[in-house]
Design an enzyme around this catalytic site. Structure first.
Site, mmCIF file in Angstrom:
data_model
loop_
_atom_site.group_PDB
_atom_site.id
_atom_site.type_symbol
_atom_site.label_atom_id
_atom_site.label_comp_id
_atom_site.label_asym_id
_atom_site.label_seq_id
_atom_site.Cartn_x
_atom_site.Cartn_y
_atom_site.Cartn_z
ATOM 1 N N CYS A 1 11.867 -3.860 -13.335
ATOM 2 C CA CYS A 1 12.000 -2.949 -12.220
ATOM 3 C C CYS A 1 11.434 -3.370 -10.976
ATOM 4 O O CYS A 1 11.700 -3.053 -10.014
ATOM 5 C CB CYS A 1 11.735 -1.372 -12.618
ATOM 6 S SG CYS A 1 10.145 -1.074 -13.217
ATOM 7 N N CYS B 1 -21.635 -9.860 18.319
ATOM 8 C CA CYS B 1 -23.110 -10.040 17.713
ATOM 9 C C CYS B 1 -23.655 -8.969 17.968
ATOM 10 O O CYS B 1 -23.750 -8.273 19.149
ATOM 11 C CB CYS B 1 -23.669 -11.136 18.820
ATOM 12 S SG CYS B 1 -25.409 -11.354 18.816
ATOM 13 N N CYS C 1 -26.465 -9.396 21.339
ATOM 14 C CA CYS C 1 -25.823 -9.398 22.708
ATOM 15 C C CYS C 1 -24.691 -8.958 22.906
ATOM 16 O O CYS C 1 -24.183 -8.803 23.995
ATOM 17 C CB CYS C 1 -25.889 -10.756 23.445
ATOM 18 S SG CYS C 1 -24.972 -12.107 22.628
ATOM 19 N N HIS D 1 6.714 2.529 -13.724
ATOM 20 C CA HIS D 1 8.037 2.076 -13.248
ATOM 21 C C HIS D 1 8.397 2.085 -11.727
ATOM 22 O O HIS D 1 7.757 2.724 -11.295
ATOM 23 C CB HIS D 1 9.213 3.218 -13.674
ATOM 24 C CG HIS D 1 10.648 3.056 -13.576
ATOM 25 N ND1 HIS D 1 11.128 2.010 -14.200
ATOM 26 C CD2 HIS D 1 11.547 3.721 -12.856
ATOM 27 C CE1 HIS D 1 12.578 1.818 -13.671
ATOM 28 N NE2 HIS D 1 12.533 2.877 -12.824
#
Length: 469
Positions: free
Chosen positions: A158, A297, A300, A428
């Site tokens: 299936c 970062c 900075c 299923h």
């Protein structure tokens, strides 16, 4: 050419053989299906005959010209064996594209006069037998037009059936596989070896009026389980498999076959992303997007950007309570702090122990595949399923997740794959497909039924496919 007055059958030997193979009164015969498709094509031609420029609808699949082209005044022929539209001049000096598309496909309907033409006899078949059972004909036409096709389950397959239905009814895949584009580049032309060729055959079969045919799906299963593909460790016999992994297998295989057909020819690159292939295979054309990955970062706040392609996107969902898809996506595309991450900033040379990280979408795909992460790995190595409901809508604006942020880009829900069951190894798969104009169908292996949108939106989705609206 019409019926032979002495024998009471058609003078065309090929049509005569088709009719006698199972009898004209057998509603399940090949002849019956042939009659149904002939009348369906007639009805489609009549449907468009009053449009201002009707000739633009039917372009030859080879030369891309329509009835306005001088050599095409005889009309375009619609094949009764597959979905090919082709020109074919009556003179040998004119283009013979219908004959050339497949020598075994000898019957076509002319768009100019709606008559059946036999390319074996090289003549029209007049007074062709008309279907008497109009109710049966309407059903077949409706099923043929929408591509309603039953896929049998061969023992926990299936997952395969649900993926195939999702691809068959994807508008971009559908257009590609119902054309002759693949045949122009394929160096195999063998459905036993080439998955793309096999899917071309499957699409032609789906829209031919047949409701079920096992041969192609058996060939597909054999190809899936072929250890030479390197996937035998994933698809290992008749046990339940993951539909998402199978979808990835199909998409990657189609891409690989496309690349192999061009040999050592280098792939074209994006100018803006020189390390990413700008592949024009059907997989990348339909599903490829590009993510912008920003590393921030902590000292900075300088931003370093990298770009990577994606064909699907996995969405983390809440395992404690019900949630909303748009909220889950917002969280996925929000900035997060990654601890214990060694990173030296190129701007300030600071050696970070933690960074900020954020994804944005730089290039949007035509179809967005979202996998809801319903299976999580436990400490003992087993997979546990998250059964919490995730609310999703018919339309979604994913422009907010772009690197611009101010873009509005609305996508429409095309398909929903559902895993029914409580754990990974059992259960299923079923699938819900948008046929357009508010028509939805549920496919459950060899059963299909029409459903409403409310039913679709109430499902516990595993895979969601949205197409650009």
């Amino acid at each position: 050419m019409g019926k032979d007055s002495n024998s009471g059958v058609y003078s065309c030997s090929e049509l005569n053989a088709l009719m006698n193979s199972s009898g004209p009164n057998n509603s399940n015969s090949n002849y019956r299906q042939f009659v149904n498709k002939f009348e369906m094509l007639q009805n489609l031609i009549k449907k468009y005959e009053n449009l201002p420029d009707q000739s633009e609808i039917y372009n030859c699949g080879t030369c891309k010209k329509n009835n306005n082209y001088p050599h095409h005044k005889n009309g375009i022929f619609l094949c009764l064996h597959c979905t090919f539209y082709g020109c074919n001049g009556l003179l040998s000096t004119q283009r013979q594209h219908f004959k050339e598309h497949n020598e075994k496909h000898i019957f076509g309907v002319n768009t100019n006069n709606l008559k059946l033409f036999c390319f074996h006899c090289n003549d029209y078949i007049t007074d062709f037998h008309a279907a008497k059972n109009t109710e049966a004909l309407d059903n077949v036409n409706f099923q043929m037009y929408l591509g309603l096709f039953k896929l049998n389950n061969f023992g926990a397959t299936c997952y395969m059936n649900s993926v195939m239905q999702s691809l068959i009814h994807n508008p971009h895949f559908n257009n590609y596989f119902l054309s002759t584009e693949h045949y122009k580049t394929c160096n195999r032309l063998n459905e036993k070896e080439c998955l793309t060729c096999l899917l071309v055959d499957l699409h032609a079969l789906v829209f031919s009026g047949n409701l079920v045919n096992d041969k192609i799906m058996i060939d597909l299963l054999k190809m899936t389980l072929n250890p030479q593909l390197g996937l035998h460790h994933v698809f290992n016999g008749y046990t339940q498999q993951d539909a998402h992994e199978y979808w990835q297998f199909v998409i990657n295989k189609l891409h690989t076959e496309h690349v192999q057909s061009f040999g050592l020819k280098p792939q074209k690159k994006y100018e803006e992303f020189p390390h990413i292939d700008q592949c024009d295979c059907i997989s990348h054309r339909t599903f490829q997007g590009i993510l912008e990955n920003s590393i921030i970062c902590s000292n900075c706040e300088a931003i370093t950007k990298n770009y990577e392609e994606f064909v699907d996107f996995s969405v983390t969902i809440n395992d404690k309570e019900n949630s909303v898809l748009t909220e889950c996506l917002t969280k996925s595309f929000s900035k997060e702090i990654i601890n214990d991450y060694k990173y030296k900033c190129e701007s300030c040379s600071f050696e970070n122990n933690s960074i900020g990280k954020q994804f944005k979408i730089k290039k949007f795909p035509l179809t967005l595949c979202l996998q809801l992460k319903r299976f999580k790995q436990m400490n003992n190595g087993t997979l546990s399923k998250i059964n919490k409901f995730v609310k999703f809508d018919e339309y979604i604006d994913i422009g907010r997740f772009s690197n611009d942020g101010n873009v509005s880009l609305v996508y429409e829900l095309n398909c929903v794959v559902v895993h029914e069951g409580t754990n990974f190894n059992t259960g299923h798969y079923i699938v819900f497909v948008n046929m357009g104009k508010g028509i939805w169908f549920k496919f459950n292996d060899n059963k299909f039924s029409k459903v409403n949108l409310e039913t679709v939106l109430s499902q516990s989705a595993y895979l969601l496919f949205y197409t650009a609206n």
